[in-house]
Structures are given as structure tokens and as C-alpha cells.
Design an enzyme around this catalytic site. Structure first.
Site, PDB file in Angstrom:
ATOM      1  N   ARG A 160      -8.896  -8.683   3.371  1.00  0.00           N
ATOM      2  CA  ARG A 160      -9.928  -7.685   3.021  1.00  0.00           C
ATOM      3  C   ARG A 160      -9.707  -7.063   1.636  1.00  0.00           C
ATOM      4  NH1 ARG A 160     -10.674  -3.195   6.989  1.00  0.00           N
ATOM      5  NH2 ARG A 160     -12.388  -2.691   5.570  1.00  0.00           N
TER       6      ARG A 160
ATOM      7  N   TYR B  96       4.958   6.622 -34.804  1.00  0.00           N
ATOM      8  CA  TYR B  96       5.565   5.732 -33.823  1.00  0.00           C
ATOM      9  C   TYR B  96       7.078   5.760 -33.997  1.00  0.00           C
ATOM     10  CZ  TYR B  96       7.289   1.676 -31.383  1.00  0.00           C
ATOM     11  OH  TYR B  96       8.002   0.864 -30.543  1.00  0.00           O
TER      12      TYR B  96
ATOM     13  N   ASP C 102       2.906  -2.756   4.278  1.00  0.00           N
ATOM     14  CA  ASP C 102       1.643  -2.159   3.818  1.00  0.00           C
ATOM     15  C   ASP C 102       1.441  -0.757   4.378  1.00  0.00           C
ATOM     16  OD1 ASP C 102       1.172  -2.672   6.463  1.00  0.00           O
ATOM     17  OD2 ASP C 102      -0.562  -3.974   6.159  1.00  0.00           O
TER      18      ASP C 102
ATOM     19  N   ALA D 280       4.347 -10.632   4.720  1.00  0.00           N
ATOM     20  CA  ALA D 280       3.918 -12.008   4.450  1.00  0.00           C
ATOM     21  C   ALA D 280       2.408 -12.141   4.296  1.00  0.00           C
ATOM     22  CB  ALA D 280       4.406 -12.931   5.554  1.00  0.00           C
TER      23      ALA D 280
ATOM     24  N   GLU E  66      -2.857  -5.461  22.970  1.00  0.00           N
ATOM     25  CA  GLU E  66      -3.616  -5.573  21.724  1.00  0.00           C
ATOM     26  C   GLU E  66      -5.097  -5.320  22.018  1.00  0.00           C
ATOM     27  OE1 GLU E  66      -2.365  -6.044  18.465  1.00  0.00           O
ATOM     28  OE2 GLU E  66      -0.764  -5.328  19.735  1.00  0.00           O
TER      29      GLU E  66
ATOM     30  N   LEU F 143       8.014  -6.478   7.133  1.00  0.00           N
ATOM     31  CA  LEU F 143       7.062  -7.588   7.236  1.00  0.00           C
ATOM     32  C   LEU F 143       6.069  -7.506   6.078  1.00  0.00           C
ATOM     33  CD1 LEU F 143       6.303  -7.689  11.075  1.00  0.00           C
ATOM     34  CD2 LEU F 143       8.293  -8.509   9.794  1.00  0.00           C
TER      35      LEU F 143
ATOM     36  N   ALA G 164       4.002  13.433 -40.622  1.00  0.00           N
ATOM     37  CA  ALA G 164       2.839  12.729 -40.080  1.00  0.00           C
ATOM     38  C   ALA G 164       2.798  11.285 -40.564  1.00  0.00           C
ATOM     39  CB  ALA G 164       1.568  13.452 -40.508  1.00  0.00           C
TER      40      ALA G 164
ATOM     41  N   GLN H 221       8.141 -16.759   5.602  1.00  0.00           N
ATOM     42  CA  GLN H 221       7.279 -17.114   6.729  1.00  0.00           C
ATOM     43  C   GLN H 221       6.128 -17.925   6.135  1.00  0.00           C
ATOM     44  OE1 GLN H 221       4.812 -14.060   8.452  1.00  0.00           O
ATOM     45  NE2 GLN H 221       4.857 -15.009  10.476  1.00  0.00           N
TER      46      GLN H 221
HETATM   47  C1  UD1 Z   1      -0.244  -4.970  14.559  1.00  0.00           C
HETATM   48  C2  UD1 Z   1       0.158  -4.728  16.012  1.00  0.00           C
HETATM   49  C3  UD1 Z   1      -0.761  -3.646  16.609  1.00  0.00           C
HETATM   50  C4  UD1 Z   1      -0.697  -2.380  15.776  1.00  0.00           C
HETATM   51  C5  UD1 Z   1      -1.037  -2.698  14.332  1.00  0.00           C
HETATM   52  C6  UD1 Z   1      -0.818  -1.483  13.454  1.00  0.00           C
HETATM   53  C7  UD1 Z   1       1.055  -6.817  16.856  1.00  0.00           C
HETATM   54  C8  UD1 Z   1       0.778  -8.019  17.688  1.00  0.00           C
HETATM   55  N1  UD1 Z   1       0.052  -5.952  16.749  1.00  0.00           N
HETATM   56  O1  UD1 Z   1      -1.559  -5.480  14.530  1.00  0.00           O
HETATM   57  O2  UD1 Z   1      -0.367  -3.353  17.943  1.00  0.00           O
HETATM   58  O3  UD1 Z   1      -1.604  -1.410  16.300  1.00  0.00           O
HETATM   59  O4  UD1 Z   1      -0.191  -3.754  13.838  1.00  0.00           O
HETATM   60  O5  UD1 Z   1      -1.285  -1.732  12.170  1.00  0.00           O
HETATM   61  O6  UD1 Z   1       2.143  -6.666  16.374  1.00  0.00           O
HETATM   62  N2  UD1 Z   1       2.550  -9.843   9.124  1.00  0.00           N
HETATM   63  C9  UD1 Z   1       3.369 -10.833   8.691  1.00  0.00           C
HETATM   64  N3  UD1 Z   1       3.249 -12.066   9.233  1.00  0.00           N
HETATM   65  C10 UD1 Z   1       2.350 -12.332  10.218  1.00  0.00           C
HETATM   66  C11 UD1 Z   1       1.516 -11.299  10.666  1.00  0.00           C
HETATM   67  C12 UD1 Z   1       1.642 -10.055  10.100  1.00  0.00           C
HETATM   68  O7  UD1 Z   1       4.205 -10.629   7.802  1.00  0.00           O
HETATM   69  O8  UD1 Z   1       2.301 -13.492  10.669  1.00  0.00           O
HETATM   70  C13 UD1 Z   1       2.669  -8.511   8.503  1.00  0.00           C
HETATM   71  C14 UD1 Z   1       1.427  -8.152   7.697  1.00  0.00           C
HETATM   72  O9  UD1 Z   1       1.567  -8.563   6.352  1.00  0.00           O
HETATM   73  C15 UD1 Z   1       1.381  -6.649   7.847  1.00  0.00           C
HETATM   74  C16 UD1 Z   1       1.996  -6.409   9.233  1.00  0.00           C
HETATM   75  O10 UD1 Z   1       2.756  -7.551   9.535  1.00  0.00           O
HETATM   76  O11 UD1 Z   1       2.181  -6.003   6.887  1.00  0.00           O
HETATM   77  C17 UD1 Z   1       0.964  -6.149  10.320  1.00  0.00           C
HETATM   78  O12 UD1 Z   1       0.064  -7.208  10.398  1.00  0.00           O
HETATM   79  P1  UD1 Z   1      -1.447  -6.957  10.756  1.00  0.00           P
HETATM   80  O13 UD1 Z   1      -2.115  -8.279  10.839  1.00  0.00           O
HETATM   81  O14 UD1 Z   1      -1.999  -5.909   9.893  1.00  0.00           O
HETATM   82  O15 UD1 Z   1      -1.325  -6.278  12.210  1.00  0.00           O
HETATM   83  P2  UD1 Z   1      -1.946  -6.719  13.574  1.00  0.00           P
HETATM   84  O16 UD1 Z   1      -1.233  -7.936  14.073  1.00  0.00           O
HETATM   85  O17 UD1 Z   1      -3.396  -6.729  13.477  1.00  0.00           O
END
Ligand code: UD1
Length: 449
Positions: free
Chosen positions: A15, A346, A105, A10, A152, A8, A360, A75
Site C-alpha cells: 500500500r 561557506y 513498521d 521483510a 486472525e 520483522l 561576508a 526471508q
Molecule cells: C499481524 C498479526 C495480527 C496483528 C497485526 C498487527 C499474524 C498472523 N497476524 O497481521 O494478529 O493484529 O499483525 O499489525 O501475525 N512480515 C514479514 N514477513 C512475512 C509477513 C510479515 O517480515 O512473511 C512483517 C511485515 O513486514 C510487518 C510485520 O511482519 O512488519 C507484520 O506483517 P503484516 O502483514 O502487517 O501483519 P498481518 O500478518 O496482517
């Protein structure tokens, strides 16, 4: 069992305060998403799908530079982790086996942990960790290894927030089950998002099993700010330095040596202060890198000595016992065994034979403004200081170029090329000139400055 990987990637990562998608920020020389792909590759997946959104084109380019077989799913709007996986489902069609979901990430997952997750016999398995400070992570409600549900932080009761078993986000699921359950996810929650974590409840309702496997908290570190990125870099470097020393490499001042994600350094190599490695470097046993060198995409063989203040760029192939000295840049060039380029030089798009000495100030003039050209120098040649080698050009074995020569045509084996203005010497002229100038000054004449 066959394995498919969904990464994932997207999110923008608000931040980070950046125009660059979060997963393209670099850690140890490569984008974060490459670390996730690299971790996942330990499972030898049959199919890899990367879900992109923000900066999809740039993310696709980075992903394909690493793995051109990876499938890109789009997405367009980020509606939650469950929605992200839904966007990957069309690319999963025809696949049966286990699906592993990773975040782009989260760079520090180990192969051992992923193998443990993959080996879980449950239909759905989430990777959890005990958090010192559980912050806003999702909480795993478990009974031993059995996972009952995930809540969550936003939706959790005060008691649930006291739970320290947290969700890393990484999960494994049977492919058919995933395809059945993902369309059943809803958005009736505090964030109004499709939660991937709701799969646990759905799977259990369908009579399937859910479990948790755990890993160290340090493996699940996700990056969501510049400070977090810097912290992750520091963690990576500390581990890489410790590992190098354990592998028998001398680091004279470890804190000043920076490794890339794939740097390989052999036993008994010596790394002096302030040596920086970019991606794609191998330094073999017993080589010595003196202070203040920048090295990327290069191979340094046994007994070679690099620096101080040298720059090796991609395609630099430094032979056994060869020397590359101060203010020397080497790019796409092979330096043969025992060859030396010790000062202010070089070497680009060149081949230098064994035992050849480069004086040199030598420059391989490899670029005509449009095309790059090669310079080939034979064995045991002697290139005089300040030689300009205008490529394409060849200098033969045991040949010489005189100091200050501009070499525009090939020099045969054992020949000497000399191409410079002939010197004239005027006896006594320096003294006569100075005497005249000093006399003018004494008479009150001023300069033009
Ligand atoms: C998610 C989990 C949470 C967990 C946390 C760990 C869910 C609902 N929650 O939180 O339980 O403790 O990760 O870090 O799954 N991403 C997408 N598309 C989206 C949303 C997210 O690609 O629509 C990707 C983000 O780019 C990222 C990862 O998914 O790489 C996690 O997304 P992030 O928003 O950080 O996690 P949370 O939903 O807050």
C-alpha cells in the site's frame, strides 16, 4: 534473563506504492526500522536479528549503520509472520533466554511497555491493546491476563470480530519453546500463511502458559500507507514539540519546528519559526535559532545565535556565543567561542579560532574535484569580505586578509595577506563616458539588444 530481539522487516508494504521497502521510509529523519531497533535497545538485547526480504541489501545497510552487530536473516518469500520468525531461528542458535519479536513498521513502542512485556512470567506473551476501531487486527481471546488463543480477522466469526482486544503483533517467548513450536506451525487458515499467533494454541497444548499484557493503542500504530506515514510524522512532531516545551525550550511557533528522532535541545534555548532538524543535533541551553534554519549533525553551544536562513551540516561545531548568520553554510567545521560568520559564507572542513570574524562572501575552497582539504584559521583573525581561502591553507592568530583576497599560501600570525588587482582611478572619466553615450542616443543610435 538474557534477551534476544527479532525485528520483522521483510514486507514490501504494497500500500506504500513504492520501490523502497516499507521499513526504509523515514519517520523523524530515520528509517522506520531504526525506530523499532531503538525501542528494542531499551531491553539491552544480547542478540538482535533483523528479518529482511524486499530490498534486503538496502535494509541491511540501514540496519548496520545503526547497529553493526545486528544479525541479518533472509526471508526470501513472505509466507507469514510465523515463517519470518522461522527464518530467524538459525541466528538464534545457542541462545537461551527470552525472545522479543517486534515489527519494523511499528515505531512508537515505549521502553516501559517493552519492559512490561519482557517481565511477563508466562512462556508466551502477546502485547494487546483495546482498539477504538478494531479494523482487521487479530483478536485476542483472553480470560483476564490469560491468553487462550488469537484469531486472525480473516478467520474470525462475527462474534469474535466484536472483540475489541487486539493483537499488536509484538510478543515475547522463551527461546527454547520458540525453537520447538515454530516448526509446528501450519498454513491451514484463511490466508494460507504461517501465523506467529498460532503459537498461543501450540504452547497451551504443550502445557505451557500464555498471557496478554496491554498498552495504549497509540503505541502500536503500524505504518502501511503514505497517509499513515504522514499521520505518524505528525504524531511524532506533536509529541516532540510538547516535550521540548516541557523541557524549558521556547518554541515561538511550535507547529513550524520539525525535530528528528534524536534532537536534543537544552533549557532556555529559543527556537524561532521554521527551524528544521535532521538527525544528530544538540542545541545547548540558551542558544537561539532564528527563523528558517536547517540543522543536521551539528552541535550548537550555549549562547550561540544561528540564522536566520543558516544551514548547519554534519560536523558543524558551533562554540559558545558564536554567530552564524544569513545564507551561511557550515560543514565539518569548528567555530570557536565568540567567532562570527554573519553573511553569505561557506565554511567547510575548517577550524575557526575564538573571536575570529569571517567577512561576508568568504568561501573555504575545500574541494579540488577529487580531494577535500582543510582550512585552519587562528584566534582573533579578521577575514575580509569576499576572501577565497584555497585549502589546504592556514591563517594565523591575529592575522588579516584584505577584502577580495584569494589566499593560496599560509598567512603567519599577525600578518596581513592581500592578493587582488590594484585599483586605478580615472578622474572625470565616468562623466565623459556617460555624456558621449547619451549624445549618441539623442542622435538616434540604437543599442544591440
Ligand atoms: C499481524 C498479526 C495480527 C496483528 C497485526 C498487527 C499474524 C498472523 N497476524 O497481521 O494478529 O493484529 O499483525 O499489525 O501475525 N512480515 C514479514 N514477513 C512475512 C509477513 C510479515 O517480515 O512473511 C512483517 C511485515 O513486514 C510487518 C510485520 O511482519 O512488519 C507484520 O506483517 P503484516 O502483514 O502487517 O501483519 P498481518 O500478518 O496482517
Amino acid at each position: 534473563m538474557a534477551t534476544a530481539l527479532i525485528v520483522l522487516a521483510a514486507g514490501l508494504g504494497t500500500r506504500m506504492n513504492s520501490d523502497l521497502p516499507k521499513v526504509l521510509h523515514r519517520l523523524a529523519g530515520v528509517p522506520l526500522v531504526i525506530h523499532a531497533l531503538r525501542a528494542g535497545s531499551a531491553l539491552e538485547p544480547d542478540r538482535t536479528i533483523v528479518v529482511t526480504g524486499h530490498g534486503a541489501e538496502a535494509v541491511t545497510k540501514a540496519v548496520h549503520a545503526w547497529d553493526d552487530t545486528a544479525i541479518i536473516a533472509l526471508q526470501p518469500e513472505q509466507k507469514g509472520t510465523g515463517h519470518a520468525v522461522a527464518c530467524a531461528l538459525p541466528a538464534l542458535q545457542g541462545f537461551t533466554g527470552r525472545v522479543i519479536v517486534l515489527y519494523g513498521d511499528t515505531p512508537f513502542l515505549t521502553p516501559e511497555t517493552l519492559e512490561k512485556l519482557n517481565a511477563s512470567p508466562a512462556d508466551v506473551t502477546f502485547l494487546g491493546f483495546r482498539a477504538e476501531d478494531p479494523k482487521r487486527y487479530g483478536r485476542l481471546i483472553a480470560d483476564g491476563d490469560e491468553l487462550l488463543r488469537i484469531v486472525e480477522w480473516k478467520d474470525a466469526s462475527p462474534q469474535e470480530r466484536n472483540i475489541t482486544l487486539c493483537n499488536s503483533g509484538v510478543m515475547a517467548c522463551d527461546a527454547d519453546l520458540l525453537a520447538t513450536l515454530i516448526p509446528q506451525l501450519g498454513t491451514a487458515n484463511a490466508a494460507g500463511e504461517y501465523y506467529l499467533t498460532d503459537l498461543v494454541t501450540l504452547a497451551r497444548k504443550a502445557g505451557r502458559t500464555a498471557s496478554v499484557v496491554t498498552c495504549e493503542e497509540s503505541e502500536t500504530l503500524g505504518i502501511d500507507s503514505r497517509a499513515g506515514l504522514a499521520e505518524a510524522e505528525a504524531i511524532f512532531q506533536a509529541r516532540a514539540r510538547a516535550q521540548a516545551m516541557e523541557d524549558g525550550v521556547t518554541l515561538i511557533e511550535p507547529g513550524t519546528v520539525h525535530f528528528a528522532f534524536d534532537t536534543v535541545v537544552g533549557r532556555d534555548a529559543i527556537l524561532h519559526q521554521h527551524v528544521i532538524f535532521g538527525p544528530g543535533v544538540t542545541v545547548e541551553s540558551g542558544a537561539e535559532i532564528l527563523p528558517f534554519c536547517h540543522i543536521e549533525g551539528a552541535h550548537v553551544s550555549t549562547g550561540a545565535r544561528i540564522g536566520p536562513f543558516a544551514r548547519l551540516r554534519p560536523g558543524a561545531e558551533i562554540g559558545d556565543d558564536a554567530h552564524v548568520g544569513n545564507f551561511v553554510e557550515v560543514k565539518n567545521t569548528t567555530l570557536g567561542t565568540g567567532a562570527k560568520a554573519n553573511h553569505l559564507t561557506y565554511l567547510g572542513d575548517a577550524e575557526v579560532g575564538e573571536g575570529t570574524n569571517i567577512g561576508a562572501g568568504t568561501v573555504t575552497c575545500n574541494y579540488d574535484g577529487v580531494f577535500k582539504h582543510r582550512t585552519v584559521i587562528g584566534k582573533r583573525a579578521f577575514i575580509g569580505s569576499d576572501t577565497m581561502l584555497v585549502a589546504p591553507v592556514r591563517v594565523g592568530d591575529d592575522a588579516m586578509t584584505a577584502t577580495g583576497t584569494v589566499v593560496t599560501s599560509d598567512v603567519p600570525d599577525e600578518a596581513l595577506a592581500i592578493g587582488r588587482a590594484r585599483q586605478e582611478t580615472k578622474p572625470g572619466l565616468a562623466k565623459r563616458l556617460m555624456d558621449r553615450l547619451r549624445a549618441e542616443k539623442a542622435a538616434g543610435k540604437k543599442g544591440n539588444a
